[in-house]
Design a protein around this motif. Structure first.
Motif: not given
Length: 89
Positions: A8-13, A20-23, A41-42, A48-54
């Motif tokens: 469905v998308g990218l989700a973050e708590r 937060h959900l970005i379909p 990701v905007v 916006g959700i930051l996707v980072h290796e760390e």
């Protein structure tokens, strides 16, 4: 913080417990971070959700990147990397 990559998308708590959900069909842009190890990701709703290796590891960064069309990736200009114009920067 928790993170999920679904069909469905990218989700973050986030750290405050807010979800937060970005379909995928509502991703508007992806902005690489300067260190090259992640991106922001905007969504259409300006979420916006930051996707980072760390934060989430290389596999998570690759899994999200594989789902986003190349046309949505922004390429920062050299000028955008300069901080001399930023007050207090």
């Amino acid at each position: 913080m928790s993170f999920a990559v679904t069909d469905v998308g990218l989700a973050e708590r986030d750290a405050d417990g807010d979800g937060h959900l970005i379909p995928w069909q509502e991703v508007e842009a992806v902005v690489p971070v300067d260190d090259g190890e992640g991106y922001q990701v905007v969504g259409r709703n300006m979420c916006g959700i930051l996707v980072h290796e760390e934060m989430y590891g290389r596999k998570a960064v690759e899994a999200v990147g594989a789902r986003i069309p190349s046309a949505l990736w922004l390429v920062p200009t050299q000028r955008s990397r300069e901080t001399s114009d930023i007050p207090g920067g």
